[in-house]
Write an enzyme that holds these catalytic residues in place. Structure first.
Site, PDB file in Angstrom:
ATOM      1  N   ARG A   1       1.280  -1.265   0.027  1.00 52.98           N
ATOM      2  CA  ARG A   1      -0.235  -0.156  -0.153  1.00 52.98           C
ATOM      3  C   ARG A   1       0.757   1.943   0.324  1.00 52.98           C
ATOM      4  NH1 ARG A   1      -5.247   2.079  -1.340  1.00 52.98           N
ATOM      5  NH2 ARG A   1      -6.302   2.959   0.583  1.00 52.98           N
TER       6      ARG A   1
ATOM      7  N   THR B   1      -8.684   1.429 -10.398  1.00 48.87           N
ATOM      8  CA  THR B   1      -7.695   0.160  -9.892  1.00 48.87           C
ATOM      9  C   THR B   1      -8.145  -1.632 -10.818  1.00 48.87           C
ATOM     10  OG1 THR B   1      -8.605   0.851  -7.928  1.00 48.87           O
ATOM     11  CG2 THR B   1      -8.312  -1.142  -7.590  1.00 48.87           C
TER      12      THR B   1
ATOM     13  N   THR C   1      -3.683  -1.242  -7.464  1.00 52.35           N
ATOM     14  CA  THR C   1      -4.244   0.179  -7.693  1.00 52.35           C
ATOM     15  C   THR C   1      -3.287   1.885  -8.173  1.00 52.35           C
ATOM     16  OG1 THR C   1      -6.270   2.461  -6.785  1.00 52.35           O
ATOM     17  CG2 THR C   1      -4.503   1.315  -4.970  1.00 52.35           C
TER      18      THR C   1
ATOM     19  N   ASP D   1      -7.088   8.649  -0.457  1.00 53.79           N
ATOM     20  CA  ASP D   1      -8.221   7.423   0.677  1.00 53.79           C
ATOM     21  C   ASP D   1      -7.959   7.536   1.873  1.00 53.79           C
ATOM     22  OD1 ASP D   1      -9.195   5.869  -1.152  1.00 53.79           O
ATOM     23  OD2 ASP D   1      -7.241   4.422  -1.111  1.00 53.79           O
TER      24      ASP D   1
ATOM     25  N   SER E   1      -8.267   0.676   3.203  1.00 52.16           N
ATOM     26  CA  SER E   1      -8.480   0.756   1.736  1.00 52.16           C
ATOM     27  C   SER E   1      -9.609  -1.010   1.669  1.00 52.16           C
ATOM     28  CB  SER E   1      -6.980  -0.385   0.771  1.00 52.16           C
ATOM     29  OG  SER E   1      -7.522  -0.551  -0.172  1.00 52.16           O
TER      30      SER E   1
ATOM     31  N   GLY F   1     -13.479  -1.234  -7.402  1.00 49.39           N
ATOM     32  CA  GLY F   1     -14.516  -0.521  -7.568  1.00 49.39           C
ATOM     33  C   GLY F   1     -14.596   0.154  -6.064  1.00 49.39           C
ATOM     34  N   GLY F   2     -13.482   0.940  -5.576  1.00 51.45           N
ATOM     35  CA  GLY F   2     -13.409   1.712  -4.508  1.00 51.45           C
ATOM     36  C   GLY F   2     -14.445   0.914  -3.712  1.00 51.45           C
TER      37      GLY F   2
END
Ligand code: DON
Length: 577
Positions: free
Chosen positions: A104, A392, A410, A432, A456, A478-479
């Site tokens: 990340r 993503t 992503t 985010d 996330s 898809g968030g």
């Protein structure tokens, strides 16, 4: 098998449920030799082909994952790439072991909790998204190395071969990439920022679908990483280009060479939870993977015996409402905030939680595992204000020895921050975090903190049977909708009697806050919307959804895979080489 997947909630590594742990409730070892060959399902055919090239020569699923992702960074740059980060869940069939590798993005040391505020109000989202402040330290290359060091069978340089070849010889621009460029240009800086403008808008025009494009800068970056390893990326000229791009106006960020050099991908615990006779294994925070355990278990507490399809969908909606409310409130970077994961996944808490739903049109509120289970009260957290946008990709791979990778990668928004360095775009993952800062209120779990990793929704997940055999590899982009998209495939295949492709195609239904979004463009979405509305839910009909589910299921006779028709990918498979 050693993992006792079937019966215990098991925080791998942390709770000692991994290797060589004596087993109170052991299931039989999954010893049958793997006879199913290999399979890869990825969001772009060039990237699937790269995975297949590795798998057909006996590569590990991780070799194929890196090869596929290096190609995705070239052919699907709107979704992920070297300038971003992501997660990889890896199953090692021989050791019967799972690992969650966290690549990340990380907040620079100079990031501040109020860096997205302006005159005591959150700055306009587009301004924040396109700013240098949005750029976190990219994690993809460090993730590749961590995974390859642990599992790689093919030489490190070999896995970059297909991407270097395509970047030099040229690839074909897809409709999705061209369409995203066209839609984005009026709102974002993709057609203005140095490097990005010249590459994506040659002569001032967006790249068109079908055009052949070369990216020599990307090839050069990959060649250096292939030859020298991640130090070629995190120090030296590539790191300098990334830092300069992130620091540039407007609203330059604080990213430094030191932030780059200090970045590390992390092996975190995997969480496995029981569901019926199965075990669902997924990524721990900062991922929201645990919702894949919460949703099916809450669903079982809500669905009546012999339920109709409408009752099953209602139970799915209710389970999501509860799980999202808990996720939104409690999840953040586990190195910065105590996430009460064990409490949230405790069967007694889930049973209690399932009975706490308000009226269908009310906003679901979070539960309190400490109050239900006893134990120390949790410190107060502020409300979550995180917002996520499209950008993503997810891929699932099983190799010829039965090892598997579920990986979601992503750059956050489409084309990330629109900033460019060394042949790729830079992420905007810092958006985010919860961007609202109110000095007088408790900090939200997902507050911006220096060196933290933003929460996330990405949820790479695998499902195992009672005997510890691999059953499913799933996940999606898809968030905020990722947990709903992914859980749909687990319930669809395991409860609703759908094939893997039917489960992927099934209308997406997302129940978060006070609304239920229903994808009416896929049958039977329109019917489902009508029946949920009749039940009193605040239904928002949506023609399409942004899932990119790439799923593999292991059956008695072999592997079955599906690629999401909402994206451009495909499935390839082959026999054991
Ligand atoms: O990590 C996250 O949750 C987001 N950055 C993912 C964004 C995303 O999936 C957009 N998808 N289409």
């Amino acid at each position: 098998m050693r993992r006792s997947l079937s019966l215990l909630l098991c925080l791998w590594l942390l709770a000692g449920c991994g290797q060589a742990q004596p087993d109170a409730v052991s299931a039989p070892e999954a010893t049958a030799p793997w006879a199913h060959g290999w399979m890869a399902t990825v969001a772009n055919p060039d990237a699937t082909a790269a995975a297949a090239e590795m798998l057909a020569q006996g590569g590990h699923a991780v070799d194929a994952a890196i090869a596929a992702h290096a190609v995705l960074g070239l052919v699907e740059p709107e979704s992920s790439g070297l300038g971003g980060g992501g997660f990889m869940l890896v199953f090692d069939a021989k050791a019967q072991d799972l690992a969650f590798l966290d690549g990340r993005e990380q907040a620079p040391a100079g990031a501040r909790i109020d860096m997205f505020m302006e005159n005591e109000a959150p700055m306009n989202y587009v301004q924040a998204w396109q700013s240098g402040r949005a750029v976190g330290v990219p994690g993809a290359v460090a993730l590749y190395k961590l995974a390859h060091d642990r599992y790689g069978k093919l030489p490190w340089a070999t896995v970059f071969g297909p991407a270097i070849r395509l970047a030099e010889d040229g690839f074909t621009v897809t409709a999705k990439m061209a369409g995203t460029l066209e839609r984005l240009a009026p709102i974002a800086r993709i057609d203005e920022n140095p490097g990005a403008a010249e590459y994506f808008f040659p002569g001032g025009q967006p790249l068109a679908a079908g055009a052949t494009v070369r990216n020599p800068a990307y090839a050069e970056t990959l060649k250096r990483v292939a030859a020298e390893g991640p130090s070629a990326f995190y120090t030296g000229p590539i790191a300098e280009a990334i830092v300069a791009s992130a620091q540039a106006a407007p609203l330059g960020g604080t990213l430094t060479l030191e932030d780059m050099a200090n970045y590390e991908a992390i092996a975190r615990p995997v969480v496995c939870g029981p569901w019926r006779s199965l075990s669902i294994c997924t990524a721990t925070p900062p991922s929201s993977g645990a919702m894949q355990i919460m949703i099916p278990n809450l669903y079982d507490h809500r669905v009546p015996e012999g339920a109709t399809q409408a009752q099953r969908i209602r139970a799915f909606v209710e389970a999501q409402r509860l799980a999202y409310a808990d996720r939104d409130h409690y999840f953040g970077d586990p190195d910065r905030v105590a996430v009460p994961l064990e409490g949230l996944l405790n069967p007694a808490y889930l049973e209690h939680r399932a009975q706490t739903l308000g009226a269908p049109a009310e906003t679901a509120t979070h539960g309190d595992p400490a109050a239900v289970l006893g134990g120390e009260a949790l410190s107060a957290l502020g409300p979550d204000t995180t917002l996520e946008l499209a950008g993503t990709t997810h891929f699932s791979i099983v190799d010829a020895e039965g090892n598997a990778v579920s990986s979601t990668m992503t750059v956050e928004g489409p084309f990330g921050s629109s900033r460019w360095a060394a042949g790729f775009v830079l992420n905007n993952e810092m958006t985010d975090f919860a961007r609202v800062y109110a000095p007088e209120a408790p900090e939200p779990a997902n507050a911006v903190r220096p060196g933290a990793r933003p929460r996330s929704s990405m949820s790479p997940t695998m499902v195992f049977d009672e005997a510890g055999g691999l059953l499913m590899v799933t996940g999606s982009p898809g968030g905020n909708s990722i947990p709903a998209y992914t859980a749909k495939t687990i319930l669809g295949i395991q409860d609703w009697g759908l094939t893997v492709q039917e489960a992927v195609n099934f209308p997406n239904i997302i129940a978060r806050g006070d609304a239920v979004r229903v994808e009416t463009g896929m049958a039977p979405g329109a019917e489902l919307a009508v029946s949920l509305e009749a039940e009193g839910f605040n239904v928002q009909a949506r023609e399409g959804e942004n899932s990119g589910l790439h799923v593999i299921v292991v059956t008695e006779t072999g592997l079955e895979g599906a690629a999401d028709p909402r994206r451009e990918g495909n499935v390839l498979s082959g026999p054991t080489p």
